[in-house]
Structure formats: C-alpha cells, structure tokens
Write a protein that holds these residues in place. Sequence first.
Motif, PDB file in Angstrom:
ATOM      1  N   THR A   1       0.806  -1.230   0.000  1.00  0.00           N
ATOM      2  CA  THR A   1       0.000   0.000   0.000  1.00  0.00           C
ATOM      3  C   THR A   1       0.837   1.278   0.000  1.00  0.00           C
ATOM      4  O   THR A   1       0.480   2.259   0.636  1.00  0.00           O
ATOM      5  CB  THR A   1      -0.956  -0.019   1.211  1.00  0.00           C
ATOM      6  OG1 THR A   1      -0.210  -0.345   2.402  1.00  0.00           O
ATOM      7  CG2 THR A   1      -2.059  -1.053   1.031  1.00  0.00           C
ATOM      8  N   VAL A   2       1.936   1.268  -0.712  1.00  0.00           N
ATOM      9  CA  VAL A   2       2.751   2.487  -0.808  1.00  0.00           C
ATOM     10  C   VAL A   2       2.066   3.435  -1.797  1.00  0.00           C
ATOM     11  O   VAL A   2       1.766   3.051  -2.927  1.00  0.00           O
ATOM     12  CB  VAL A   2       4.194   2.162  -1.253  1.00  0.00           C
ATOM     13  CG1 VAL A   2       4.996   3.430  -1.457  1.00  0.00           C
ATOM     14  CG2 VAL A   2       4.868   1.274  -0.205  1.00  0.00           C
ATOM     15  N   ASN A   3       1.791   4.646  -1.334  1.00  0.00           N
ATOM     16  CA  ASN A   3       1.033   5.572  -2.179  1.00  0.00           C
ATOM     17  C   ASN A   3       1.582   6.999  -2.176  1.00  0.00           C
ATOM     18  O   ASN A   3       0.894   7.937  -2.583  1.00  0.00           O
ATOM     19  CB  ASN A   3      -0.448   5.575  -1.766  1.00  0.00           C
ATOM     20  CG  ASN A   3      -0.637   5.973  -0.315  1.00  0.00           C
ATOM     21  OD1 ASN A   3       0.311   6.375   0.350  1.00  0.00           O
ATOM     22  ND2 ASN A   3      -1.848   5.848   0.191  1.00  0.00           N
ATOM     23  N   SER A   4       2.828   7.163  -1.705  1.00  0.00           N
ATOM     24  CA  SER A   4       3.443   8.493  -1.764  1.00  0.00           C
ATOM     25  C   SER A   4       4.958   8.377  -1.653  1.00  0.00           C
ATOM     26  O   SER A   4       5.476   7.391  -1.108  1.00  0.00           O
ATOM     27  CB  SER A   4       2.924   9.386  -0.628  1.00  0.00           C
ATOM     28  OG  SER A   4       3.441   8.941   0.616  1.00  0.00           O
ATOM     29  N   VAL A   5       5.636   9.388  -2.155  1.00  0.00           N
ATOM     30  CA  VAL A   5       7.104   9.419  -2.066  1.00  0.00           C
ATOM     31  C   VAL A   5       7.531   9.530  -0.612  1.00  0.00           C
ATOM     32  O   VAL A   5       8.496   8.880  -0.178  1.00  0.00           O
ATOM     33  CB  VAL A   5       7.673  10.598  -2.900  1.00  0.00           C
ATOM     34  CG1 VAL A   5       9.179  10.719  -2.701  1.00  0.00           C
ATOM     35  CG2 VAL A   5       7.356  10.411  -4.381  1.00  0.00           C
ATOM     36  N   SER A   6       6.811  10.317   0.173  1.00  0.00           N
ATOM     37  CA  SER A   6       7.200  10.499   1.582  1.00  0.00           C
ATOM     38  C   SER A   6       7.101   9.183   2.356  1.00  0.00           C
ATOM     39  O   SER A   6       7.974   8.865   3.164  1.00  0.00           O
ATOM     40  CB  SER A   6       6.355  11.586   2.253  1.00  0.00           C
ATOM     41  OG  SER A   6       4.995  11.221   2.241  1.00  0.00           O
ATOM     42  N   LEU A   7       6.047   8.391   2.094  1.00  0.00           N
ATOM     43  CA  LEU A   7       5.914   7.093   2.766  1.00  0.00           C
ATOM     44  C   LEU A   7       7.039   6.154   2.321  1.00  0.00           C
ATOM     45  O   LEU A   7       7.639   5.450   3.143  1.00  0.00           O
ATOM     46  CB  LEU A   7       4.548   6.473   2.463  1.00  0.00           C
ATOM     47  CG  LEU A   7       4.269   5.085   3.060  1.00  0.00           C
ATOM     48  CD1 LEU A   7       4.428   5.086   4.579  1.00  0.00           C
ATOM     49  CD2 LEU A   7       2.875   4.594   2.676  1.00  0.00           C
ATOM     50  N   ALA A   8       7.341   6.156   1.039  1.00  0.00           N
ATOM     51  CA  ALA A   8       8.428   5.311   0.521  1.00  0.00           C
ATOM     52  C   ALA A   8       9.755   5.691   1.173  1.00  0.00           C
ATOM     53  O   ALA A   8      10.537   4.816   1.583  1.00  0.00           O
ATOM     54  CB  ALA A   8       8.527   5.453  -1.000  1.00  0.00           C
TER      55      ALA A   8
ATOM     56  N   GLU B   1     -11.856   6.300  -6.545  1.00  0.00           N
ATOM     57  CA  GLU B   1     -12.922   6.244  -5.540  1.00  0.00           C
ATOM     58  C   GLU B   1     -12.461   6.950  -4.265  1.00  0.00           C
ATOM     59  O   GLU B   1     -11.379   6.684  -3.750  1.00  0.00           O
ATOM     60  CB  GLU B   1     -13.277   4.796  -5.236  1.00  0.00           C
ATOM     61  CG  GLU B   1     -13.928   4.065  -6.403  1.00  0.00           C
ATOM     62  CD  GLU B   1     -14.081   2.584  -6.126  1.00  0.00           C
ATOM     63  OE1 GLU B   1     -15.145   2.189  -5.619  1.00  0.00           O
ATOM     64  OE2 GLU B   1     -13.138   1.826  -6.396  1.00  0.00           O
ATOM     65  N   VAL B   2     -13.308   7.815  -3.768  1.00  0.00           N
ATOM     66  CA  VAL B   2     -12.947   8.646  -2.610  1.00  0.00           C
ATOM     67  C   VAL B   2     -12.623   7.806  -1.379  1.00  0.00           C
ATOM     68  O   VAL B   2     -11.718   8.117  -0.614  1.00  0.00           O
ATOM     69  CB  VAL B   2     -14.110   9.640  -2.288  1.00  0.00           C
ATOM     70  CG1 VAL B   2     -13.751  10.516  -1.094  1.00  0.00           C
ATOM     71  CG2 VAL B   2     -14.415  10.496  -3.500  1.00  0.00           C
ATOM     72  N   GLN B   3     -13.367   6.708  -1.187  1.00  0.00           N
ATOM     73  CA  GLN B   3     -13.193   5.906   0.037  1.00  0.00           C
ATOM     74  C   GLN B   3     -11.984   4.988  -0.007  1.00  0.00           C
ATOM     75  O   GLN B   3     -11.645   4.347   0.980  1.00  0.00           O
ATOM     76  CB  GLN B   3     -14.476   5.110   0.337  1.00  0.00           C
ATOM     77  CG  GLN B   3     -14.743   3.921  -0.580  1.00  0.00           C
ATOM     78  CD  GLN B   3     -15.446   4.298  -1.883  1.00  0.00           C
ATOM     79  OE1 GLN B   3     -15.350   5.424  -2.325  1.00  0.00           O
ATOM     80  NE2 GLN B   3     -16.136   3.351  -2.477  1.00  0.00           N
ATOM     81  N   LYS B   4     -11.312   4.900  -1.159  1.00  0.00           N
ATOM     82  CA  LYS B   4     -10.150   4.023  -1.276  1.00  0.00           C
ATOM     83  C   LYS B   4      -8.866   4.832  -1.370  1.00  0.00           C
ATOM     84  O   LYS B   4      -8.836   5.878  -2.004  1.00  0.00           O
ATOM     85  CB  LYS B   4     -10.275   3.138  -2.525  1.00  0.00           C
ATOM     86  CG  LYS B   4     -11.294   2.018  -2.380  1.00  0.00           C
ATOM     87  CD  LYS B   4     -11.352   1.175  -3.639  1.00  0.00           C
ATOM     88  CE  LYS B   4     -12.471   0.153  -3.549  1.00  0.00           C
ATOM     89  NZ  LYS B   4     -12.737  -0.477  -4.849  1.00  0.00           N
ATOM     90  N   SER B   5      -7.809   4.307  -0.747  1.00  0.00           N
ATOM     91  CA  SER B   5      -6.522   4.992  -0.882  1.00  0.00           C
ATOM     92  C   SER B   5      -5.834   4.488  -2.146  1.00  0.00           C
ATOM     93  O   SER B   5      -6.311   3.578  -2.816  1.00  0.00           O
ATOM     94  CB  SER B   5      -5.651   4.764   0.353  1.00  0.00           C
ATOM     95  OG  SER B   5      -5.650   3.418   0.712  1.00  0.00           O
ATOM     96  N   GLY B   6      -4.720   5.100  -2.463  1.00  0.00           N
ATOM     97  CA  GLY B   6      -4.006   4.733  -3.681  1.00  0.00           C
ATOM     98  C   GLY B   6      -3.857   5.935  -4.601  1.00  0.00           C
ATOM     99  O   GLY B   6      -4.561   6.934  -4.459  1.00  0.00           O
TER     100      GLY B   6
END
Length: 227
Positions: free
Chosen positions: A99-106, A131-136
């Motif tokens: 569930t990696v979804n940003s450079v900062s998290l990586a 979809e608003v309720q889902k991350s990614g």
Amino acid sequence: MSMIQKNVQNIRQKIITIALRCGRDPNKITLLAVSKKKTIKDIKQAVDAGQLCFAENYIQEGVEKIKLLSNLSLIWHFIGSLQSNKSRFVAKYFDWCHTVNSVSLANRLNFQRSSMSNKLNVLIQINISNEVQKSGISLDELPFLAEAINVLPFLALRGVMAIPPLYKSYDAKLLAHRKIAEVFQQLTHMYPSVDTLSLGMSNDMDAAIIAGSTMVRVGTAIFGRRV
C-alpha cells in the motif's frame, strides 16, 4: 482434515483451473491468505495445507502474529492503509508492503528498513477509478512514484496492487482488471524488479487471473466470514 485445509486446497485447485483455461502457468500465481481477525490456530491450519504467504490489514495484530509464529518460515504481507507514524513496524516486521502511495511514505520505509539485511518488497497501490473511500494513487502519478521508489536502496519495487470497484457485470469487472494489468505490464518493461500484480480477491479471482494477476488475496474463501 480441517475446513480451512480443505478450503486452501480448493482455492489452489481453482487457481490452477482458471489459469490453465486461459493459457497461463498456475505456478506464476501466488495465493495470499488474508488472515486479519483470524486466530493463530486458524493460520496454523492453513500452514498445514502448505500455505506460507499471509496478509494482515492491521499493524498491531499483524506484528503480534508475526512474533508468535516466528518459528515458521512464513512470508508476511501488509495490505492495510498505512499511516506514516506506524510505518516503522511494517519496515521492521513485514516482508512486503502492498500500500505504498506516496514518495514520503516510501522514503520513511526506506530509512526504517536500512538496518535490515534484506530489502522490503513494495507494491504501489493504484486507485483505478479514483474512488474517494479508497486509498491509492491515480494512474498518471504512477511513473513518478515508481521512479522515486526504484532508486531507494532498501526497498525493492515489485509492482502494483489495486482493489477495483465491485462491478455487477462480469465484462465491466474484466475490463477494469485488464486496465490495471496493462499498466503493470508497462512497468515490467521499465523496471526489471517488477514482477507482481496483486489483484483479485475471493469475489473477483476469476477476472483477475484472466487479466494477468500474479497474486490473489483471499480471506473469506479460506477462513470463512469474519465475525
């Protein structure tokens, strides 16, 4: 033989049948048992059926299980949404993060993994229909994030993960899965380390495998409904 053992065998047979039907090698498809809210006893029954790859959605619960089952050679995947203040636990205890979804998290995961001898396998989570309720991330953000992860020394970019919408029609379902598979194929041409498309669950495994999924995440069909 327990019900869980039978279920694992049945799902494996189903994967083989679907794969052969569409001309794919069943050995290229990994079954990931989603064990959230399930007991150590449940997991051990799945292990008795030869299941070694497990996925957890919640950090604390996952870490407890990993510690309690550390004598078994299991591979642990984190598939829940990841808050940056909890990322150190994923970096320390898990083998994979879907569930990696940003450079900062990586960047955080890379720094927190730096003391380990092996890299953390990561998948980029794509929100295929925004979809608003889902991350990614959206598809147009993918090239930038993939490039950023690829240069981090303690992470291994392995591919993408997605949870497509629950379409009623099979054709719409297959179309969404193929869209994700196409993006995954493009990544494989750019990065040699990319080999994993985490796509498909108990209710859409058929469409996912036909589209090209290499890893299906199955909970209910193995362990039964969560109470």
